[in-house]
Design a protein around this motif. Structure first.
Motif, PDB file in Angstrom:
ATOM      1  N   ALA A 110       0.837  -1.203   0.000  1.00 16.84           N
ATOM      2  CA  ALA A 110       0.000   0.000   0.000  1.00 16.84           C
ATOM      3  C   ALA A 110       0.867   1.247   0.000  1.00 16.84           C
ATOM      4  N   ALA A 111       1.976   1.195   0.719  1.00 12.41           N
ATOM      5  CA  ALA A 111       2.877   2.352   0.745  1.00 12.41           C
ATOM      6  C   ALA A 111       3.353   2.667  -0.660  1.00 12.41           C
ATOM      7  N   MET A 112       3.777   1.618  -1.396  1.00 14.73           N
ATOM      8  CA  MET A 112       4.259   1.847  -2.763  1.00 14.73           C
ATOM      9  C   MET A 112       3.120   2.314  -3.666  1.00 14.73           C
ATOM     10  N   ALA A 113       1.959   1.680  -3.521  1.00 18.87           N
ATOM     11  CA  ALA A 113       0.822   2.059  -4.361  1.00 18.87           C
ATOM     12  C   ALA A 113       0.423   3.503  -4.102  1.00 18.87           C
ATOM     13  N   ILE A 114       0.483   3.930  -2.840  1.00 17.14           N
ATOM     14  CA  ILE A 114       0.107   5.318  -2.528  1.00 17.14           C
ATOM     15  C   ILE A 114       1.118   6.283  -3.137  1.00 17.14           C
ATOM     16  N   VAL A 115       2.405   5.932  -3.066  1.00 12.89           N
ATOM     17  CA  VAL A 115       3.423   6.784  -3.690  1.00 12.89           C
ATOM     18  C   VAL A 115       3.121   6.928  -5.183  1.00 12.89           C
ATOM     19  N   VAL A 116       2.816   5.805  -5.829  1.00  9.39           N
ATOM     20  CA  VAL A 116       2.508   5.853  -7.259  1.00  9.39           C
ATOM     21  C   VAL A 116       1.250   6.681  -7.510  1.00  9.39           C
ATOM     22  N   PHE A 117       0.238   6.450  -6.678  1.00 14.77           N
ATOM     23  CA  PHE A 117      -1.041   7.161  -6.830  1.00 14.77           C
ATOM     24  C   PHE A 117      -0.839   8.670  -6.732  1.00 14.77           C
ATOM     25  N   ILE A 118      -0.169   9.092  -5.667  1.00 18.90           N
ATOM     26  CA  ILE A 118       0.057  10.528  -5.481  1.00 18.90           C
ATOM     27  C   ILE A 118       0.906  11.084  -6.617  1.00 18.90           C
ATOM     28  N   LEU A 119       1.916  10.317  -6.999  1.00 21.77           N
ATOM     29  CA  LEU A 119       2.805  10.775  -8.069  1.00 21.77           C
ATOM     30  C   LEU A 119       2.046  10.986  -9.377  1.00 21.77           C
ATOM     31  N   THR A 120       1.173  10.029  -9.727  1.00 21.85           N
ATOM     32  CA  THR A 120       0.461  10.173 -11.002  1.00 21.85           C
ATOM     33  C   THR A 120      -0.366  11.460 -11.004  1.00 21.85           C
ATOM     34  N   HIS A 121      -0.998  11.777  -9.853  1.00 21.15           N
ATOM     35  CA  HIS A 121      -1.833  12.985  -9.836  1.00 21.15           C
ATOM     36  C   HIS A 121      -0.990  14.247  -9.838  1.00 21.15           C
ATOM     37  N   ILE A 122       0.161  14.186  -9.161  1.00 18.69           N
ATOM     38  CA  ILE A 122       1.064  15.347  -9.234  1.00 18.69           C
ATOM     39  C   ILE A 122       1.501  15.565 -10.679  1.00 18.69           C
ATOM     40  N   ILE A 123       1.869  14.466 -11.344  1.00 15.59           N
ATOM     41  CA  ILE A 123       2.284  14.577 -12.755  1.00 15.59           C
ATOM     42  C   ILE A 123       1.158  15.157 -13.592  1.00 15.59           C
ATOM     43  N   GLY A 124      -0.069  14.623 -13.359  1.00 13.29           N
ATOM     44  CA  GLY A 124      -1.219  15.096 -14.119  1.00 13.29           C
ATOM     45  C   GLY A 124      -1.414  16.594 -13.968  1.00 13.29           C
ATOM     46  N   VAL A 125      -1.391  17.056 -12.741  1.00 10.92           N
ATOM     47  CA  VAL A 125      -1.637  18.477 -12.489  1.00 10.92           C
ATOM     48  C   VAL A 125      -0.492  19.309 -13.045  1.00 10.92           C
ATOM     49  N   ARG A 126       0.729  18.813 -12.901  1.00 12.13           N
ATOM     50  CA  ARG A 126       1.869  19.606 -13.356  1.00 12.13           C
ATOM     51  C   ARG A 126       1.945  19.676 -14.878  1.00 12.13           C
ATOM     52  N   THR A 127       1.519  18.583 -15.558  1.00 13.20           N
ATOM     53  CA  THR A 127       1.599  18.621 -17.031  1.00 13.20           C
ATOM     54  C   THR A 127       0.437  19.374 -17.641  1.00 13.20           C
ATOM     55  N   HIS A 128      -0.762  19.190 -17.070  1.00  5.49           N
ATOM     56  CA  HIS A 128      -1.936  19.758 -17.733  1.00  5.49           C
ATOM     57  C   HIS A 128      -2.578  20.903 -16.954  1.00  5.49           C
ATOM     58  N   GLY A 129      -2.095  21.149 -15.748  1.00  7.32           N
ATOM     59  CA  GLY A 129      -2.663  22.230 -14.959  1.00  7.32           C
ATOM     60  C   GLY A 129      -4.125  21.962 -14.636  1.00  7.32           C
ATOM     61  N   PHE A 130      -4.934  23.000 -14.809  1.00  4.22           N
ATOM     62  CA  PHE A 130      -6.343  22.895 -14.433  1.00  4.22           C
ATOM     63  C   PHE A 130      -7.082  21.903 -15.333  1.00  4.22           C
ATOM     64  N   LYS A 131      -6.590  21.766 -16.565  1.00  4.09           N
ATOM     65  CA  LYS A 131      -7.273  20.880 -17.511  1.00  4.09           C
ATOM     66  C   LYS A 131      -7.321  19.436 -17.014  1.00  4.09           C
ATOM     67  N   TYR A 132      -6.371  19.104 -16.122  1.00  6.24           N
ATOM     68  CA  TYR A 132      -6.330  17.735 -15.613  1.00  6.24           C
ATOM     69  C   TYR A 132      -7.609  17.396 -14.869  1.00  6.24           C
ATOM     70  N   ILE A 133      -8.156  18.395 -14.172  1.00  7.86           N
ATOM     71  CA  ILE A 133      -9.407  18.175 -13.437  1.00  7.86           C
ATOM     72  C   ILE A 133     -10.527  17.833 -14.429  1.00  7.86           C
ATOM     73  N   LYS A 134     -10.451  18.497 -15.588  1.00  8.82           N
ATOM     74  CA  LYS A 134     -11.491  18.300 -16.589  1.00  8.82           C
ATOM     75  C   LYS A 134     -11.617  16.842 -17.011  1.00  8.82           C
ATOM     76  N   SER A 135     -10.490  16.139 -17.005  1.00 13.02           N
ATOM     77  CA  SER A 135     -10.535  14.751 -17.462  1.00 13.02           C
ATOM     78  C   SER A 135     -11.404  13.898 -16.552  1.00 13.02           C
ATOM     79  N   PHE A 136     -11.715  14.425 -15.366  1.00 10.45           N
ATOM     80  CA  PHE A 136     -12.583  13.669 -14.449  1.00 10.45           C
ATOM     81  C   PHE A 136     -14.056  13.949 -14.724  1.00 10.45           C
ATOM     82  N   LEU A 137     -14.314  14.932 -15.570  1.00 11.34           N
ATOM     83  CA  LEU A 137     -15.694  15.391 -15.703  1.00 11.34           C
ATOM     84  C   LEU A 137     -16.428  14.740 -16.873  1.00 11.34           C
ATOM     85  N   GLY A 138     -15.758  13.909 -17.624  1.00  6.20           N
ATOM     86  CA  GLY A 138     -16.440  13.229 -18.725  1.00  6.20           C
ATOM     87  C   GLY A 138     -16.413  14.042 -19.994  1.00  6.20           C
ATOM     88  N   PRO A 139     -16.806  13.433 -21.114  1.00  2.46           N
ATOM     89  CA  PRO A 139     -16.707  14.093 -22.415  1.00  2.46           C
ATOM     90  C   PRO A 139     -17.754  15.204 -22.620  1.00  2.46           C
TER      91      PRO A 139
END
Lengths: 223, 141
Positions: A110-139
């Motif tokens: 779980a420790a490793m999975a959480i590190v990966v989980f947090i990392l993916t979202h940090i990457i998402g926000v850092r690469t796409h900024g606010f648009k990353y949130i949009k990907s959660f909202l559907g097409p």
């Protein structure tokens, strides 16, 4: 159920009597660091035998990362290599009597999975900024109420599946092995040992591959 | 075990430490060496290509020189042959001249001798006929 006798129990590390996964993680850290030091201490263009093996593994991992993620995977090589080395060693160490697989405990995975989980979202926000949130909202906007819970559940299920899959496999193989050892101590557990090696490699591969997929997902999401 | 407890934080920290230390001790040196090797191999390949090209050029030059030498040798041979023919002609011409001259000389000499002989004979005829006539007549004339 734990191993009946654990070697590190003889050291009596205060506070760690009931968490062999932590003490064995430390052991693996020492082993990995020592091995890396040995391999790379006199690293040169002409590799020494240990360096040769390590290089072979690194080359394989590198190619895997390149094939799966392309050049964007370069910054994540340290994470993926550490994952591969640690999970593989942790899985394999449980086969040796008197040693405990740290990955056979949900806290480690779980420790490793959480590190990966947090990392993916940090990457998402850092690469796409606010648009990353949009990907959660559907097409389309009127599907948003439906998509938010679906996306949240799917994202939350990632660390859950990552950690439980690894933990379950390693824990399961350990249990099978010990039960079989108690029932028929001679010869019969041998195929199970082979199977354990296979699962160890396979689960390492699966964990690393899924990490790569999640990271590249975060890199590409939000069109 | 299956229950999540506080050790999960220790494990997170452990995992982060593993990432950092392996990055420092393993990943960076290996990547550096792989890159270095790649660069060196590529450099060697380039060098090999350069040397091969150089060798090709040398061979070409050598062949060209050989060709040139062959051509000039052929020309020289031809020149010497022509010279030889010329000399031969000259010698033949000289010999012909010589023989013609000899024949002429001989002819002149023979003519001269014939003339001389005829002169002598004419004189002898004169004295002989005189002698014959004297004998026949039985008196000197």
């Amino acid at each position: 159920m734990e191993h009946p006798i654990l070697l590190l129990d003889f050291f009596h590390i205060p506070g760690m009597e009931h968490s062999p996964h932590v003490t064995y993680t430390w052991l693996i850290m020492i082993v990995l660091i020592g091995l890396s030091y040995l391999a790379m201490r006199k690293a040169s263009i002409m590799p020494n035998p240990v360096q040769n093996v390590i290089e072979l593994v690194m080359l394989g991992l590198n190619n895997l990362i390149k094939d799966t993620m392309g050049d964007k995977g370069k910054p994540f090589i340290p994470l993926l290599v550490a994952e591969a080395f640690f999970i593989f060693t942790a899985n394999m160490i449980g086969i040796i009597p008197g040693f405990h697989s740290p990955t056979a405990d949900l806290n480690t995975t779980a420790a490793m999975a959480i590190v990966v989980f947090i990392l993916t979202h940090i990457i998402g926000v850092r690469t796409h900024g606010f648009k990353y949130i949009k990907s959660f909202l559907g097409p389309v906007w009127w599907l948003t109420p439906l998509f938010i819970p679906v996306e949240i559940i799917s994202h939350l299920s990632r660390p859950l599946s990552l950690s439980v899959r690894l933990f379950g496999n390693i824990r399961g193989e350990d249990l099978v092995f010990f039960i079989l050892l108690v029932l028929v101590p001679y010869l019969i557990p041998l195929p199970i040992l082979l199977l354990m090696i296979l699962t160890s490699v396979l689960q390492t591969f699966v964990f690393v591959l899924l990490t790569m997929l999640y990271i590249s997902g975060a890199l590409e999401e939000a069109h | 075990m299956l229950n999540i407890d506080s050790t999960i934080f220790i494990q997170v920290i452990n995992f982060l430490i593993i990432i950092a230390v392996l990055n420092w001790l393993l990943v960076k040196p290996t990547l550096r060496i792989l890159e270095e090797r790649r660069v060196r191999v590529e450099g060697s390949e380039e060098e090999a290509g350069r040397l091969t090209a150089q060798a090709d050029k040398n061979i070409q030059e050598y062949e060209q020189n050989l060709n040139e030498a062959r051509i000039s040798a052929g020309r020289e041979k031809e020149r010497i042959r022509m010279e030889g023919i010329e000399r031969e002609n000259e010698i033949i011409k000289a010999a012909r001249e010589q023989s013609r001259k000899t024949v002429e000389d001989m002819k002149t000499k023979i003519e001269k001798e014939a003339r001389e002989a005829s002169t002598v004979m004419k004189q002898e005829v004169k004295s002989l006929s005189l002698e014959i006539a004297e004998k026949v007549l039985g008196r000197s004339i």
